[in-house]
Design a protein around this motif. Sequence first.
Motif, PDB file in Angstrom:
ATOM      1  N   UNK A 304       0.812  -1.215   0.000  1.00  0.00           N
ATOM      2  CA  UNK A 304       0.000   0.000   0.000  1.00  0.00           C
ATOM      3  C   UNK A 304       0.847   1.267   0.000  1.00  0.00           C
ATOM      4  N   UNK A 305       2.093   1.168   0.499  1.00  0.00           N
ATOM      5  CA  UNK A 305       2.945   2.357   0.539  1.00  0.00           C
ATOM      6  C   UNK A 305       3.261   2.881  -0.857  1.00  0.00           C
ATOM      7  N   UNK A 306       3.212   1.979  -1.857  1.00  0.00           N
ATOM      8  CA  UNK A 306       3.567   2.386  -3.212  1.00  0.00           C
ATOM      9  C   UNK A 306       2.637   3.486  -3.699  1.00  0.00           C
ATOM     10  N   UNK A 307       1.316   3.282  -3.566  1.00  0.00           N
ATOM     11  CA  UNK A 307       0.392   4.279  -4.093  1.00  0.00           C
ATOM     12  C   UNK A 307      -0.153   5.219  -3.030  1.00  0.00           C
ATOM     13  N   UNK A 308       0.007   4.901  -1.745  1.00  0.00           N
ATOM     14  CA  UNK A 308      -0.422   5.829  -0.697  1.00  0.00           C
ATOM     15  C   UNK A 308       0.651   6.864  -0.391  1.00  0.00           C
ATOM     16  N   UNK A 309       1.905   6.413  -0.326  1.00  0.00           N
ATOM     17  CA  UNK A 309       3.000   7.311   0.035  1.00  0.00           C
ATOM     18  C   UNK A 309       3.986   7.526  -1.111  1.00  0.00           C
ATOM     19  N   UNK A 310       3.756   6.862  -2.249  1.00  0.00           N
ATOM     20  CA  UNK A 310       4.653   7.033  -3.383  1.00  0.00           C
ATOM     21  C   UNK A 310       6.026   6.440  -3.152  1.00  0.00           C
ATOM     22  N   UNK A 311       6.083   5.307  -2.428  1.00  0.00           N
ATOM     23  CA  UNK A 311       7.359   4.671  -2.119  1.00  0.00           C
ATOM     24  C   UNK A 311       7.365   3.229  -2.603  1.00  0.00           C
ATOM     25  N   UNK A 312       8.440   2.842  -3.275  1.00  0.00           N
ATOM     26  CA  UNK A 312       8.607   1.474  -3.752  1.00  0.00           C
ATOM     27  C   UNK A 312       9.661   0.771  -2.902  1.00  0.00           C
ATOM     28  N   UNK A 313       9.318  -0.410  -2.392  1.00  0.00           N
ATOM     29  CA  UNK A 313      10.243  -1.169  -1.558  1.00  0.00           C
ATOM     30  C   UNK A 313      11.186  -2.010  -2.422  1.00  0.00           C
ATOM     31  N   UNK A 314      12.150  -2.617  -1.769  1.00  0.00           N
ATOM     32  CA  UNK A 314      13.081  -3.502  -2.475  1.00  0.00           C
ATOM     33  C   UNK A 314      12.337  -4.674  -3.100  1.00  0.00           C
ATOM     34  N   UNK A 315      11.334  -5.199  -2.394  1.00  0.00           N
ATOM     35  CA  UNK A 315      10.561  -6.324  -2.919  1.00  0.00           C
ATOM     36  C   UNK A 315       9.875  -5.965  -4.231  1.00  0.00           C
ATOM     37  N   UNK A 316       9.238  -4.795  -4.289  1.00  0.00           N
ATOM     38  CA  UNK A 316       8.576  -4.356  -5.526  1.00  0.00           C
ATOM     39  C   UNK A 316       9.587  -4.073  -6.626  1.00  0.00           C
ATOM     40  N   UNK A 317      10.778  -3.612  -6.237  1.00  0.00           N
ATOM     41  CA  UNK A 317      11.817  -3.329  -7.229  1.00  0.00           C
ATOM     42  C   UNK A 317      12.303  -4.612  -7.895  1.00  0.00           C
ATOM     43  N   UNK A 318      12.320  -5.714  -7.159  1.00  0.00           N
ATOM     44  CA  UNK A 318      12.712  -7.001  -7.747  1.00  0.00           C
ATOM     45  C   UNK A 318      11.784  -7.341  -8.913  1.00  0.00           C
ATOM     46  N   UNK A 319      10.472  -7.201  -8.698  1.00  0.00           N
ATOM     47  CA  UNK A 319       9.501  -7.477  -9.766  1.00  0.00           C
ATOM     48  C   UNK A 319       9.719  -6.535 -10.951  1.00  0.00           C
ATOM     49  N   UNK A 320       9.939  -5.255 -10.651  1.00  0.00           N
ATOM     50  CA  UNK A 320      10.130  -4.277 -11.729  1.00  0.00           C
ATOM     51  C   UNK A 320      11.350  -4.615 -12.575  1.00  0.00           C
ATOM     52  N   UNK A 321      12.489  -4.867 -11.928  1.00  0.00           N
ATOM     53  CA  UNK A 321      13.733  -5.049 -12.679  1.00  0.00           C
ATOM     54  C   UNK A 321      13.696  -6.324 -13.514  1.00  0.00           C
ATOM     55  N   UNK A 322      13.189  -7.421 -12.960  1.00  0.00           N
ATOM     56  CA  UNK A 322      13.111  -8.668 -13.729  1.00  0.00           C
ATOM     57  C   UNK A 322      12.172  -8.486 -14.913  1.00  0.00           C
ATOM     58  N   UNK A 323      11.041  -7.828 -14.679  1.00  0.00           N
ATOM     59  CA  UNK A 323      10.074  -7.622 -15.771  1.00  0.00           C
ATOM     60  C   UNK A 323      10.627  -6.689 -16.837  1.00  0.00           C
ATOM     61  N   UNK A 324      11.398  -5.693 -16.425  1.00  0.00           N
ATOM     62  CA  UNK A 324      11.962  -4.737 -17.377  1.00  0.00           C
ATOM     63  C   UNK A 324      13.028  -5.375 -18.256  1.00  0.00           C
ATOM     64  N   UNK A 325      13.830  -6.257 -17.696  1.00  0.00           N
ATOM     65  CA  UNK A 325      14.942  -6.825 -18.457  1.00  0.00           C
ATOM     66  C   UNK A 325      14.578  -8.096 -19.214  1.00  0.00           C
ATOM     67  N   UNK A 326      13.466  -8.708 -18.887  1.00  0.00           N
ATOM     68  CA  UNK A 326      13.047  -9.918 -19.607  1.00  0.00           C
ATOM     69  C   UNK A 326      11.538  -9.875 -19.822  1.00  0.00           C
ATOM     70  N   UNK A 327      11.141  -9.389 -20.985  1.00  0.00           N
ATOM     71  CA  UNK A 327       9.712  -9.239 -21.293  1.00  0.00           C
ATOM     72  C   UNK A 327       9.167 -10.426 -22.079  1.00  0.00           C
ATOM     73  N   UNK A 328       9.825 -11.571 -21.964  1.00  0.00           N
ATOM     74  CA  UNK A 328       9.368 -12.746 -22.700  1.00  0.00           C
ATOM     75  C   UNK A 328       8.693 -13.789 -21.808  1.00  0.00           C
ATOM     76  N   UNK A 329       8.714 -13.595 -20.500  1.00  0.00           N
ATOM     77  CA  UNK A 329       8.063 -14.553 -19.609  1.00  0.00           C
ATOM     78  C   UNK A 329       6.593 -14.176 -19.436  1.00  0.00           C
ATOM     79  N   UNK A 330       5.781 -15.159 -19.049  1.00  0.00           N
ATOM     80  CA  UNK A 330       4.355 -14.885 -18.852  1.00  0.00           C
ATOM     81  C   UNK A 330       4.129 -13.837 -17.769  1.00  0.00           C
ATOM     82  N   UNK A 331       4.904 -13.921 -16.687  1.00  0.00           N
ATOM     83  CA  UNK A 331       4.708 -12.966 -15.596  1.00  0.00           C
ATOM     84  C   UNK A 331       5.043 -11.544 -16.028  1.00  0.00           C
ATOM     85  N   UNK A 332       6.135 -11.373 -16.782  1.00  0.00           N
ATOM     86  CA  UNK A 332       6.500 -10.020 -17.223  1.00  0.00           C
ATOM     87  C   UNK A 332       5.478  -9.479 -18.223  1.00  0.00           C
TER      88      UNK A 332
END
Length: 485
Positions: A304-332
């Motif tokens: 909730x901090x992401x959209x309530x306080x505009x803060x991204x945690x390390x956990x959310x950054x893991x999802x972002x970076x993997x999805x950004x660098x590999x857009x061929x997986x179903x999850x990305x």
Amino acid sequence: MRELSLHQHPDLRKDLAQLARGCDFVLPSQFKQRLRVFQQGQASVRDSHHMLYWSAQLKRKQPSIPKFYFPEGRPEAKLNIDNVISNIIKTFSQFPQKRATIEEMGQVAKACECPLYWKGPLFCAAGGNKMGFVTVSEFVVLWQKILQTCQDDTLKFVHLLAKPDCNYLQQEDFVPFLQDVVRSHANLSFLEEDPESKTQYITMVIQRIFYSVNRSWTGKITCAELRKSNFLESVALLEQVEDTNQLMEFFPYDHFYVISYKFLELDTDSDSYINQRDLARHNNQAISPRIIERIFSGAVTRNEQVYKEGKMSFADFVWFLISEEDKQTDTSIEYWFRCMDLDGDGVLSMYELEFFYEGQCQMLKNSNFEPRPFKDLLCELLDLIKPEVEDKITLRDLKRCKLAYIFFDTFINIYKYLDREQNDPYSAVLDKGLPELSDWEKYVELERDSLVFKQDEDDDDIIDELQQSRSDSMIGELVSAVNSL
């Protein structure tokens, strides 16, 4: 019951005998009634015989189909529970007072015929985290119940990790298990000396697990999802590999090293969170501002901090970076589709595509590139995706076309878009032959080598400074000695 003839029926046989002797005492109506009852009885006997015959034929001809659907998991080969319990008791008898500590639970796990790194969950499930040890009686009761109620390894693992009365796993359920892995594995034990890095590594592994296994995006891993994944196989392999980098999907330290470094680059105030301005600096401002706004809107995050306080945690950054660098997986693909689906209707409309392309156009103009007209670009993308419904792109269309990464880079990453515009975007597809590293794994290798090289240069600079300082010091001492003479 067997079928009778007229002469075998007692009443009819008597009437027939009297009729044969010419006796007039046999009433026709009575004889007809007896004959009718006899015929009805024989008909039912014949029907019963037919039914028995065809039933036997069906049983003989119809092959027995083995059970193939196991909603609770395929039962393991017949297990002799008494033998397993006997081995457990024998193992506990080797320990002082028949109590096992966490260090000794590896032997107990093997006695249970489980992988070595199940020892942590076994220890906690038996109450060892409260007392610091597990008694033989407590453990036998636990394992007997599990053997009687859990059909396969998946159910056993979930039962050990999950909260009481839960048949699914949440992120916090993995923490005690992974803490024991870090503490016990020779390749990871050095993290014990750095609690912050240890916590971040565990966080990364949990995010990798949910990124790959939790295909429903619910934050709850079910037994069905766990069976479809190779996570338990990776856990079993942990005891066989000295380097966790060989288990690239869940446990690699190199992946953590790269992700952590990239996060620290953006986290300039060291508060363990990054905001929109921080993320905009990623990869030399490669990501479209409109996409960044969507990420921080909560479209692809659970915190909730992401959209309530505009803060991204390390956990959310893991999802972002993997999805950004590999857009061929179903999850990305699902990740970026959620970002671009502004109204959440499950379809990318032409309006939504134009909205995100306008953001790219502004970045292109700022970099002195003339963007292509949207209509020309749209025709090319529709030819690329070939949606089932004209002018509506669905998640199914993107997964089916196998070129979703080209589509998404057009709206998300300006440098990757320009690279594909200036080069043949299909060359990588045509060149693919034998299985190779994924885009994410290639990225990690390049970044790791770059970081190691940079670290070596920094070390050389430090050595040069030390040597220069030492030389200056020696010269100063000589000058002082000369002056004293």
